[in-house]
Design a protein around this motif. Structure first.
Motif, mmCIF file in Angstrom:
data_model
loop_
_atom_site.group_PDB
_atom_site.id
_atom_site.type_symbol
_atom_site.label_atom_id
_atom_site.label_comp_id
_atom_site.label_asym_id
_atom_site.label_seq_id
_atom_site.Cartn_x
_atom_site.Cartn_y
_atom_site.Cartn_z
ATOM 1 N N GLU A 58 19.169 -2.147 -17.540
ATOM 2 C CA GLU A 58 18.162 -1.436 -16.753
ATOM 3 C C GLU A 58 17.134 -2.417 -16.204
ATOM 4 O O GLU A 58 16.710 -3.356 -16.888
ATOM 5 N N LEU A 59 16.724 -2.187 -14.947
ATOM 6 C CA LEU A 59 15.672 -3.002 -14.346
ATOM 7 C C LEU A 59 14.301 -2.443 -14.750
ATOM 8 O O LEU A 59 14.177 -1.273 -15.091
ATOM 9 N N HIS A 60 13.297 -3.293 -14.677
ATOM 10 C CA HIS A 60 11.953 -2.917 -15.105
ATOM 11 C C HIS A 60 10.974 -3.097 -13.944
ATOM 12 O O HIS A 60 10.419 -4.174 -13.742
ATOM 13 N N PRO A 61 10.729 -2.017 -13.176
ATOM 14 C CA PRO A 61 9.819 -2.120 -12.023
ATOM 15 C C PRO A 61 8.417 -2.585 -12.402
ATOM 16 O O PRO A 61 7.718 -3.172 -11.569
ATOM 17 N N GLU A 62 8.003 -2.346 -13.657
ATOM 18 C CA GLU A 62 6.654 -2.767 -14.038
ATOM 19 C C GLU A 62 6.490 -4.284 -13.983
ATOM 20 O O GLU A 62 5.381 -4.793 -13.814
ATOM 21 N N PHE A 63 7.593 -5.036 -14.097
ATOM 22 C CA PHE A 63 7.509 -6.496 -13.992
ATOM 23 C C PHE A 63 7.095 -6.935 -12.586
ATOM 24 O O PHE A 63 6.664 -8.074 -12.390
#
Length: 587
Positions: free
Chosen positions: A108-113
């Protein structure tokens, strides 16, 4: 491609509609269309549509399963990433697509990064735009930075991805050798062309090469071939009888004719009256007809044979005396829609290549001339092979040619033509290294094909686990054929979209970035230099160096800040507390 009577019939909707628009062989009228009535699927053309300024719908499959919108990316192309962001935003806003699947990642990608400056979204977007120009952020991440609630999942398996990655970078690292060989090879062909080809053949090849080099518009190439086919083959591609052998070329030329004869203001006026006149047909048929007619003229693909069958169904429900002749512009518009639905890009490409070869064969007078033409074709294929820019169709040609395309075999052919010593032969350098590099390119493409299976399996798993009935997937265009075949067999609703590009931007800067940052294959990535929203643990699993990535991203951010000249020091200090940098130090 053979056209049987049923196929011919799907081009037209009764003699009243198209007899004056598109003359067809008499066999078209000999077959009734009643059996189609039971085969028609109600076609909802409002299911997925996008503004043409964002992209083009290349394929549209009807099915009963989940909806998968497949966006083709052009790796390293900044304009493509911006258009992908726009397409994703449109699909999210209009169709509620909340699940995004991407290649180049296995989790899963982490948009918060991506929130470097969360309290200053305008600075954050400007920074991400700068990173996209460096090929460090991609369209999916540009979108996620604005819509962090969207779920984004990777579809890779690490091992096949890493093997493919190693092959990719090993070819790039030897790019100077392949470029030098191709330059020598083409120089020798040019020498032979000047001394061994007759004037007509030389002129035709020169003009065709200039078109390929300077114009991306395929219609220019088609017009060029149409003119030369009439001159050298006595072949008139505007004659309806030619559609049996040249179905795609005849259709695309007929489309252009329809467009030239279409009066858009008159069409708009006619269409309002026409839609009122057909209100009595079943609502689901009326709705689909209206949706189609309301579309702007575009290059979007329409479903075949459903488009033709839809208008057949419309005619079946209209009275026998319906005044079709009162709607000439609508008639042309419907003809345009049906022909547009029948265009198939791969078949059109095959016909263009076939016609080119027929003209060349007619102009070539000697065996040496035919060999030189063959070598020119092989050169183009080899050039794209070494640049890792083959399409799936081109890859199939490479496989069929087998050993014929090996550099050692081509060198012997090119030297054999010049037995009369009319020109000076080039001494090819690094022949053994070029032969070994040829094997590496084939390995790269074999690994790309291997990845297809794991990505398709993971897409299925994600949809099932998330209980999703719709999703968007973003991959490179090489995977499109395998994906479309798979989801057609699975009876998915499938839409393939290509971003609208003003120019075909070369990926030299992108490749240079890869070579500069990754000196050994195990430190490489495949099509992505960075996924900024990927955790460190996965970066390592995919063969990337998180520490190097961290350092380079921080350096890029510093460079961006210096160019802005208006970011207060207090805000500058914030960046080290942002999620991306916090996770970078997590062990």
């Amino acid at each position: 491609m053979k056209i049987i009577p049923k196929k011919i019939l799907s081009i037209v909707t009764g003699t009243l509609f198209f007899l004056n628009q598109f003359a067809l062989p008499s066999t078209a009228w000999a077959t009734g269309y009643a059996p189609f009535a039971t085969e028609i699927k109600t076609l909802n053309y409002s299911q997925i549509d996008i503004p043409e300024k964002f992209g083009t719908i290349e394929s549209h499959l009807q099915g009963d399963g989940p909806l998968l919108v497949h966006i083709q990316t052009a790796h390293g192309n900044y304009e493509a990433q911006q258009k992908i962001k726009q397409i994703l935003s449109h699909l999210h806003a209009r169709y509620g697509l909340e699940l995004l699947l991407v290649e180049g990642s296995a989790s899963e990608l982490h948009p918060e990064f991506l929130q470097f400056y969360p309290r200053h979204p305008e600075w954050n977007q400007a920074l991400l735009d700068d990173l996209a120009r460096r090929a460090w952020a991609k369209g999916a991440e540009l979108f996620l930075a604005e819509k962090p609630a969207v779920r984004a999942l990777g579809i890779e398996d690490p091992e096949p991805y890493l093997r493919n990655s190693e092959a990719f970078v090993s070819v790039l690292l030897e790019r100077k050798k392949s470029d030098a060989f191709l330059t020598q090879f083409y120089l020798q062909i040019e020498r032979l062309t000047g001394s061994y080809l007759n004037d007509r053949l030389r002129r035709f090849l020169k003009d065709a090469n200039n078109l390929d080099k300077h114009y991306s518009n395929i219609l220019r190439k088609i017009e060029f071939l149409k003119k030369n086919a009439l001159t050298h083959l006595d072949l008139d591609l505007t004659h309806p009888a030619r559609q049996i052998e040249w179905p795609m070329l005849v259709r695309i030329l007929k489309l252009r004719e329809f467009e030239s004869r279409m009066d858009l203001p008159a069409l708009e006026r006619e269409q309002k009256i026409f839609l009122k006149a057909i209100r009595g047909i079943p609502p689901e048929v009326y709705g689909s007809v209206k949706n189609l007619l309301d579309r702007p003229l575009s290059g979007h693909r329409l479903s075949d044979p459903e488009t033709g069958m839809l208008f057949e169904e419309m005619v079946r429900h209209l009275p026998a005396g319906f005044p079709y002749e009162k709607f000439p512009q609508v008639n042309r518009r419907i003809g345009h829609l049906i022909l547009q639905s029948e265009l198939q890009g791969d078949l059109l490409h095959d016909e263009i290549e076939k016609l080119h070869l027929l003209i060349v064969d007619r102009l070539a007078e000697t065996e040496n001339e035919r060999l030189i033409v063959s070598l020119l074709s092989d050169f183009k294929l080899l050039k794209d092979l070494y640049a890792l820019k083959l399409t799936p169709e081109m890859y199939e040609i490479v496989k069929r040619k087998g050993s014929e395309l090996r550099p050692s075999v081509l060198i012997q052919k090119i030297l054999g033509i010049n037995r009369e010593k009319r020109v000076k032969n080039i001494s090819f350098e690094n022949a053994n290294a070029i032969e070994a590099l040829y094997e590496k390119t084939l390995l790269f493409y074999r690994e790309v094909k291997n990845r297809d299976q794991s990505m398709l399996r993971n897409i299925d798993n994600h949809l099932r686990e998330k209980k999703a009935d719709k999703a968007v997937v973003v991959t490179g265009g090489f995977h499109a054929g395998a994906f479309e075949s798979y989801f057609k067999e699975k009876n998915f609703r499938y839409v393939l979209i290509s971003p609208a590009l003003a120019t075909i931007e070369e990926n030299d800067a992108y490749a240079d970035t890869l070579i500069h940052h990754f000196k050994t294959p195990r430190q490489s990535t495949l099509e992505d230099v960075y996924y900024l929203s990927t955790p460190r643990s996965e970066l390592r699993a995919l063969g990337r160096d998180p520490d190097l990535m961290q350092k380079e991203v921080f350096r890029a951010i510093q460079s961006w800040r210096q160019r802005q000249g208006a970011v207060p020091d207090a805000i500058n200090r914030e960046i080290m507390t942002m999620p991306y940098f916090r996770q970078a130090h997590a062990r």
